[in-house]
Enzyme design. Sequence first.
Site, PDB file in Angstrom:
ATOM      1  N   TRP A  99     -57.481 -36.354  41.525  1.00 38.73           N
ATOM      2  CA  TRP A  99     -56.925 -35.437  40.679  1.00 38.73           C
ATOM      3  C   TRP A  99     -57.222 -34.150  41.205  1.00 38.73           C
ATOM      4  O   TRP A  99     -56.275 -33.072  41.240  1.00 38.73           O
ATOM      5  CB  TRP A  99     -57.577 -35.647  39.026  1.00 38.73           C
ATOM      6  CG  TRP A  99     -56.981 -34.736  38.312  1.00 38.73           C
ATOM      7  CD1 TRP A  99     -55.935 -34.170  37.974  1.00 38.73           C
ATOM      8  CD2 TRP A  99     -57.823 -34.628  37.005  1.00 38.73           C
ATOM      9  NE1 TRP A  99     -55.719 -33.585  36.591  1.00 38.73           N
ATOM     10  CE2 TRP A  99     -56.880 -33.938  36.047  1.00 38.73           C
ATOM     11  CE3 TRP A  99     -59.114 -35.163  36.305  1.00 38.73           C
ATOM     12  CZ2 TRP A  99     -57.377 -33.335  35.012  1.00 38.73           C
ATOM     13  CZ3 TRP A  99     -59.371 -34.567  35.008  1.00 38.73           C
ATOM     14  CH2 TRP A  99     -58.641 -33.634  34.202  1.00 38.73           C
ATOM     15  N   HIS A 112     -67.118 -36.966  50.362  1.00 39.56           N
ATOM     16  CA  HIS A 112     -68.183 -37.594  49.615  1.00 39.56           C
ATOM     17  C   HIS A 112     -69.698 -37.382  49.968  1.00 39.56           C
ATOM     18  O   HIS A 112     -70.611 -37.676  49.375  1.00 39.56           O
ATOM     19  CB  HIS A 112     -68.132 -39.155  49.350  1.00 39.56           C
ATOM     20  CG  HIS A 112     -66.784 -39.258  48.911  1.00 39.56           C
ATOM     21  ND1 HIS A 112     -66.263 -38.916  47.695  1.00 39.56           N
ATOM     22  CD2 HIS A 112     -65.751 -40.459  49.159  1.00 39.56           C
ATOM     23  CE1 HIS A 112     -65.148 -39.438  47.294  1.00 39.56           C
ATOM     24  NE2 HIS A 112     -64.637 -40.625  48.222  1.00 39.56           N
TER      25      HIS A 112
HETATM   26  P1  A3P Z   1     -60.612 -44.538  35.648  1.00 37.61           P
HETATM   27  O1  A3P Z   1     -61.003 -45.719  36.560  1.00 37.61           O
HETATM   28  O2  A3P Z   1     -61.924 -44.199  34.796  1.00 37.61           O
HETATM   29  O3  A3P Z   1     -59.272 -44.736  35.215  1.00 37.61           O
HETATM   30  P2  A3P Z   1     -61.263 -40.628  42.402  1.00 37.61           P
HETATM   31  O4  A3P Z   1     -59.922 -40.189  42.496  1.00 37.61           O
HETATM   32  O5  A3P Z   1     -62.395 -40.197  42.733  1.00 37.61           O
HETATM   33  O6  A3P Z   1     -61.024 -42.295  43.219  1.00 37.61           O
HETATM   34  O7  A3P Z   1     -61.261 -41.279  40.846  1.00 37.61           O
HETATM   35  C1  A3P Z   1     -60.418 -42.312  40.153  1.00 37.61           C
HETATM   36  C2  A3P Z   1     -60.677 -42.044  38.568  1.00 37.61           C
HETATM   37  O8  A3P Z   1     -60.014 -40.819  38.402  1.00 37.61           O
HETATM   38  C3  A3P Z   1     -59.873 -43.066  37.938  1.00 37.61           C
HETATM   39  O9  A3P Z   1     -60.537 -43.111  36.724  1.00 37.61           O
HETATM   40  C4  A3P Z   1     -58.755 -42.598  37.689  1.00 37.61           C
HETATM   41  O10 A3P Z   1     -57.760 -43.230  36.735  1.00 37.61           O
HETATM   42  C5  A3P Z   1     -59.003 -41.236  37.401  1.00 37.61           C
HETATM   43  N1  A3P Z   1     -57.798 -40.377  37.714  1.00 37.61           N
HETATM   44  C6  A3P Z   1     -56.953 -40.442  38.817  1.00 37.61           C
HETATM   45  N2  A3P Z   1     -55.971 -39.333  38.738  1.00 37.61           N
HETATM   46  C7  A3P Z   1     -56.096 -38.788  37.481  1.00 37.61           C
HETATM   47  C8  A3P Z   1     -55.837 -37.654  36.748  1.00 37.61           C
HETATM   48  N3  A3P Z   1     -54.610 -37.204  37.406  1.00 37.61           N
HETATM   49  N4  A3P Z   1     -56.105 -37.122  35.632  1.00 37.61           N
HETATM   50  C9  A3P Z   1     -57.314 -37.658  35.394  1.00 37.61           C
HETATM   51  N5  A3P Z   1     -57.828 -38.841  35.607  1.00 37.61           N
HETATM   52  C10 A3P Z   1     -57.446 -39.276  36.995  1.00 37.61           C
END
Ligand code: A3P
Length: 317
Positions: free
Chosen positions: A67, A127
């Site tokens: 995100w 990270h």
């Molecule tokens: P969940 O598994 O709780 O749904 P990362 O991007 O660090 O790998 O994190 C992934 C998490 O961010 C996942 O959480 C995912 O669904 C959520 N995520 C991905 N895109 C998003 C967005 N545009 N807005 C909010 N959450 C998002």
Amino acid sequence: MDKIQESVCEFEALPREKSIGGGWIVKYKGFWCPEMLLQPTLSFQKHFISKDSDILLATLPKAGTTWLKALVFSIVHRNQYSIDQSPLLTSNPHALVPFDHQLKHGKSETLYQENNTPSSPGVFATHLPYDALPNSIFKSKCKIVYLCRNPLDQFISQWHFVVQNVPQGKKAMPLNEALELVFEGINIFGPFWEQIMGYWNASLECPNKVLFLKYEDLRKDDVFYVKKIAEFLGFPFGKEEEENGLIEEITKLCSFRSLSNMEVNKHNKMHEKYPVKNSSYFRKGEVGDWLNYLTPEMAGRAARIIQEKFGDSGLTF
Ligand code: A3P
């Protein structure tokens, strides 16, 4: 044998554990580094030459990296691409904003040649804990945006990601065992409290260098935070842009609903050699999902550790 290979050999005696995803992690300078990333991490630390215009997005895995990448890419490249021509319509955010370990030749520009995206400003993600960043990042005016997430939601997100992507023939760790391990501090790029506190303290000491954000706050008011991120990065929205609703358009484009429904994020893999499907970066995107998975006892134990580690910091989840 080159110098980096030599140092990797030197590190063979490092503490080594199985991560919740089944891969090996080694404790290197206070944090748990995935073994397969040790060499690229050493190379990044040693060779990276940061430019003043660079922008580093720092997170723990599953804190909302995808995100944040989408938002910052859209903010800083808004003059190159209109919303209806955004590369996000056809590419996963990870294909547009690379990670530190994908860096070549120690320069941020090299990250973009393959992606064919603008090289300035150089936006890339890490990270790594704050203290483990390459020195040149501290010497340059490179800005850092850190996004953290409630550790329980982040854990649940990570566990699902691991289960979904477990290699054939291997078994994912049961949820309760995984929780124990993560809250003992044994997890990739953890202990999570050290990484979060490192960036939190840095943001208090150097507020012009490090912007500290929370996933939950962004979920509540993404328009406010997009404006804030843009100002912090030196790309403030003009009056006309605001009046034309550009901030709302960016938040809409980068929302969970929008990104998770793009064809590219539904089916494709990043590339042939990378086993993770784009769709696994989009699960639910909710706040408080841990309530659906953890027993009161499990959550209570974890909450005590969170309280112990963050109690006096002023940081709440
Ligand atoms: P969940 O598994 O709780 O749904 P990362 O991007 O660090 O790998 O994190 C992934 C998490 O961010 C996942 O959480 C995912 O669904 C959520 N995520 C991905 N895109 C998003 C967005 N545009 N807005 C909010 N959450 C998002």
